[in-house]
Design a protein around this motif. Structure first.
Motif, PDB file in Angstrom:
ATOM      1  N   PHE A   1       1.007 -13.497  -2.033  1.00  0.00           N
ATOM      2  CA  PHE A   1       1.914 -12.348  -2.001  1.00  0.00           C
ATOM      3  C   PHE A   1       2.084 -11.875  -0.565  1.00  0.00           C
ATOM      4  N   VAL A   2       3.235 -11.289  -0.308  1.00  0.00           N
ATOM      5  CA  VAL A   2       3.513 -10.658   0.985  1.00  0.00           C
ATOM      6  C   VAL A   2       3.482  -9.150   0.783  1.00  0.00           C
ATOM      7  N   LEU A   3       2.660  -8.460   1.549  1.00  0.00           N
ATOM      8  CA  LEU A   3       2.560  -7.002   1.473  1.00  0.00           C
ATOM      9  C   LEU A   3       3.604  -6.415   2.414  1.00  0.00           C
ATOM     10  N   GLY A   4       4.659  -5.862   1.834  1.00  0.00           N
ATOM     11  CA  GLY A   4       5.835  -5.503   2.619  1.00  0.00           C
ATOM     12  C   GLY A   4       5.879  -4.109   3.188  1.00  0.00           C
ATOM     13  N   ALA A   5       4.852  -3.292   3.006  1.00  0.00           N
ATOM     14  CA  ALA A   5       4.918  -1.906   3.479  1.00  0.00           C
ATOM     15  C   ALA A   5       4.298  -1.703   4.863  1.00  0.00           C
ATOM     16  N   TYR A   6       3.790  -2.780   5.459  1.00  0.00           N
ATOM     17  CA  TYR A   6       3.215  -2.657   6.806  1.00  0.00           C
ATOM     18  C   TYR A   6       4.324  -2.510   7.835  1.00  0.00           C
ATOM     19  N   LEU A   7       4.120  -1.589   8.761  1.00  0.00           N
ATOM     20  CA  LEU A   7       5.111  -1.335   9.801  1.00  0.00           C
ATOM     21  C   LEU A   7       4.753  -2.108  11.066  1.00  0.00           C
ATOM     22  N   ASP A   8       5.772  -2.474  11.821  1.00  0.00           N
ATOM     23  CA  ASP A   8       5.553  -3.124  13.108  1.00  0.00           C
ATOM     24  C   ASP A   8       5.330  -2.019  14.151  1.00  0.00           C
ATOM     25  N   ILE A   9       4.076  -1.722  14.444  1.00  0.00           N
ATOM     26  CA  ILE A   9       3.755  -0.617  15.349  1.00  0.00           C
ATOM     27  C   ILE A   9       3.262  -1.107  16.707  1.00  0.00           C
ATOM     28  N   GLY A  10       3.386  -2.407  16.953  1.00  0.00           N
ATOM     29  CA  GLY A  10       3.025  -2.950  18.257  1.00  0.00           C
ATOM     30  C   GLY A  10       1.565  -2.733  18.613  1.00  0.00           C
ATOM     31  N   LEU A  11       1.344  -2.252  19.832  1.00  0.00           N
ATOM     32  CA  LEU A  11      -0.027  -2.047  20.317  1.00  0.00           C
ATOM     33  C   LEU A  11      -0.723  -0.862  19.639  1.00  0.00           C
ATOM     34  N   LEU A  12       0.041  -0.036  18.932  1.00  0.00           N
ATOM     35  CA  LEU A  12      -0.573   1.082  18.211  1.00  0.00           C
ATOM     36  C   LEU A  12      -1.503   0.607  17.101  1.00  0.00           C
TER      37      LEU A  12
ATOM     38  N   ILE B   1       5.312  -7.507  -2.441  1.00  0.00           N
ATOM     39  CA  ILE B   1       4.788  -6.234  -2.954  1.00  0.00           C
ATOM     40  C   ILE B   1       5.034  -5.175  -1.887  1.00  0.00           C
ATOM     41  N   ASP B   2       5.809  -4.149  -2.213  1.00  0.00           N
ATOM     42  CA  ASP B   2       6.175  -3.137  -1.229  1.00  0.00           C
ATOM     43  C   ASP B   2       5.082  -2.073  -1.092  1.00  0.00           C
ATOM     44  N   LYS B   3       3.885  -2.535  -0.785  1.00  0.00           N
ATOM     45  CA  LYS B   3       2.746  -1.636  -0.560  1.00  0.00           C
ATOM     46  C   LYS B   3       1.850  -2.283   0.490  1.00  0.00           C
ATOM     47  N   VAL B   4       0.794  -1.560   0.902  1.00  0.00           N
ATOM     48  CA  VAL B   4      -0.140  -2.123   1.883  1.00  0.00           C
ATOM     49  C   VAL B   4      -1.361  -2.730   1.197  1.00  0.00           C
ATOM     50  N   TYR B   5      -1.390  -2.695  -0.122  1.00  0.00           N
ATOM     51  CA  TYR B   5      -2.439  -3.350  -0.892  1.00  0.00           C
ATOM     52  C   TYR B   5      -1.850  -3.801  -2.221  1.00  0.00           C
TER      53      TYR B   5
ATOM     54  N   SER C   1      12.667   5.550  -2.442  1.00  0.00           N
ATOM     55  CA  SER C   1      13.428   4.959  -1.334  1.00  0.00           C
ATOM     56  C   SER C   1      13.895   6.010  -0.337  1.00  0.00           C
ATOM     57  N   THR C   2      14.029   7.258  -0.779  1.00  0.00           N
ATOM     58  CA  THR C   2      14.477   8.312   0.132  1.00  0.00           C
ATOM     59  C   THR C   2      13.330   8.864   0.980  1.00  0.00           C
ATOM     60  N   VAL C   3      12.104   8.489   0.646  1.00  0.00           N
ATOM     61  CA  VAL C   3      10.933   8.962   1.392  1.00  0.00           C
ATOM     62  C   VAL C   3      10.608   7.965   2.493  1.00  0.00           C
ATOM     63  N   SER C   4      10.231   8.453   3.652  1.00  0.00           N
ATOM     64  CA  SER C   4       9.924   7.572   4.783  1.00  0.00           C
ATOM     65  C   SER C   4       8.749   6.666   4.439  1.00  0.00           C
ATOM     66  N   THR C   5       8.748   5.466   5.028  1.00  0.00           N
ATOM     67  CA  THR C   5       7.685   4.491   4.753  1.00  0.00           C
ATOM     68  C   THR C   5       6.296   5.018   5.121  1.00  0.00           C
ATOM     69  N   PRO C   6       6.096   5.666   6.284  1.00  0.00           N
ATOM     70  CA  PRO C   6       4.758   6.195   6.589  1.00  0.00           C
ATOM     71  C   PRO C   6       4.249   7.171   5.532  1.00  0.00           C
ATOM     72  N   LEU C   7       5.127   8.034   5.020  1.00  0.00           N
ATOM     73  CA  LEU C   7       4.711   8.988   3.997  1.00  0.00           C
ATOM     74  C   LEU C   7       4.375   8.267   2.701  1.00  0.00           C
ATOM     75  N   ARG C   8       5.173   7.252   2.344  1.00  0.00           N
ATOM     76  CA  ARG C   8       4.888   6.488   1.132  1.00  0.00           C
ATOM     77  C   ARG C   8       3.547   5.767   1.229  1.00  0.00           C
ATOM     78  N   VAL C   9       3.245   5.232   2.409  1.00  0.00           N
ATOM     79  CA  VAL C   9       1.951   4.573   2.616  1.00  0.00           C
ATOM     80  C   VAL C   9       0.819   5.584   2.461  1.00  0.00           C
TER      81      VAL C   9
END
Length: 315
Positions: free
Chosen positions: A10-21, A172-176, A264-272
């Motif tokens: 599975f691919v966990l699709g809720a991870y954000l590309d935050i670079g060096l952060l 899977i649109d989550k981080v787990y 879908s109207t809620v920002s991804t960081p808040l959903r995570v």
């Protein structure tokens, strides 16, 4: 018949590309996980070593701390690993195992909080019968039921029902991993999953919530009829349980909103954050709540630390 490709990962699709952060986030989560392990394991050791804490109430609290270690270990190592990787992939076997661990953790947590409210009901409303009602044998049976029920039900749901599904997609649109999402990815009949899962959740929730409300309703009734000192003592032992129940219910509600409704109207960081709250906050909140609010546990921790410092000074 629908064409499908067997899903091996599975691919966990809720991870954000935050670079060096990702590195400070990794360190922050690692410290959070270390704090969870240190606080829970410390209180487990204190309860096990202090004979004065070998009472049903503290044994139940100790079992709750063990479950916090179990639940946090089911999420944090994988979370930490995924943060550092560019591709957020997990095998199907590992995904099902994580779902089983996380869901059984949630079930055990709710069962233990219900059991602890029942224990407080017996201690406050039926004090003369408490020792005969809460014998070591009955206590062990209740603990086995609280853990065994959740493990067995989730074994059936995850491996007996979800594990047999043929999947058409793998994102899977989550981080787990989440059972609800895996079922949504299926291209086979999910009627048995939906019916069994719904019946299990409704029956469990109705019974557990009913027992909690009954227990604290009776406790409140006794408190209102008692003297001020007796009322303060009773409330002092119940406040940690109530705080823990409210915090867990708050997190579970977040997870329900995240999984069952259109976010879908809620920002991804808040959903995570909403999806992780019950898995990351409750394991650290429990030792803080019980360690700070329960006088006997706090005194036992202080005594243990004093003995450690005294032995180190002598050496």
């Amino acid at each position: 018949m629908l064409n499908f490709t067997p899903v091996a990962h599975f691919v966990l699709g809720a991870y954000l590309d935050i670079g060096l952060l990702k590195y400070p986030v990794f360190v922050l989560l690692l410290l959070w996980y270390a704090a969870i392990l240190a606080s829970n394991l410390l209180l487990i050791a204190v309860i096990c070593r202090s004979r004065s804490l070998h009472e049903p109430m503290f044994v139940f609290v100790c079992a709750l701390f063990i479950n916090e270690v179990y639940g946090s270990t089911a999420i944090f190592p994988m979370l930490l690993s995924q943060i550092l990787h560019e591709e957020h992939v997990i095998t199907r076997a590992a995904c099902l195992l994580q779902i089983f661990c996380l869901y059984s953790y949630g079930g055990i947590e709710f069962n233990m909080l219900t059991l602890m409210s029942y224990d407080r009901y017996l201690a406050i409303c039926r004090p003369l019968h408490y020792n005969s009602s809460m014998t070591p044998t009955k206590m062990a049976a209740l603990l086995a039921l609280a853990w065994g029920h959740s493990l067995l039900m989730n074994l059936i749901i995850i491996y007996g029902l979800t594990g047999r599904l043929s999947l058409c997609r793998n994102i899977i649109d989550k981080v787990y991993c989440d059972n609800f999402w895996v079922v949504r990815l299926s291209c086979s009949d999910t009627t048995a999953n939906n019916i069994f899962g719904l019946v299990n959740v409704l029956c469990s929730l109705l019974c557990l919530i009913g027992l909690i409300l009954y227990s604290y309703g009776r406790i409140l009734r006794v408190c209102l009829r008692s003297s001020k000192s007796a009322r303060q003592t009773a409330l002092g032992t119940c406040v940690p349980h109530i705080l823990s129940i409210l915090n867990f219910a708050f997190g579970a509600l977040f997870e329900l909103m995240q999984s069952r409704f259109d976010m879908s109207t809620v920002s991804t960081p808040l959903r995570v954050f909403l999806s992780l709250y019950w898995l990351t906050v409750q394991p650290l909140a429990s030792p803080m709540i019980y360690g700070l609010k329960m006088t006997k546990i706090r005194q036992a921790v202080q005594e243990l630390l004093r003995r450690k410092c005294h032995s180190q000074n002598q050496t």
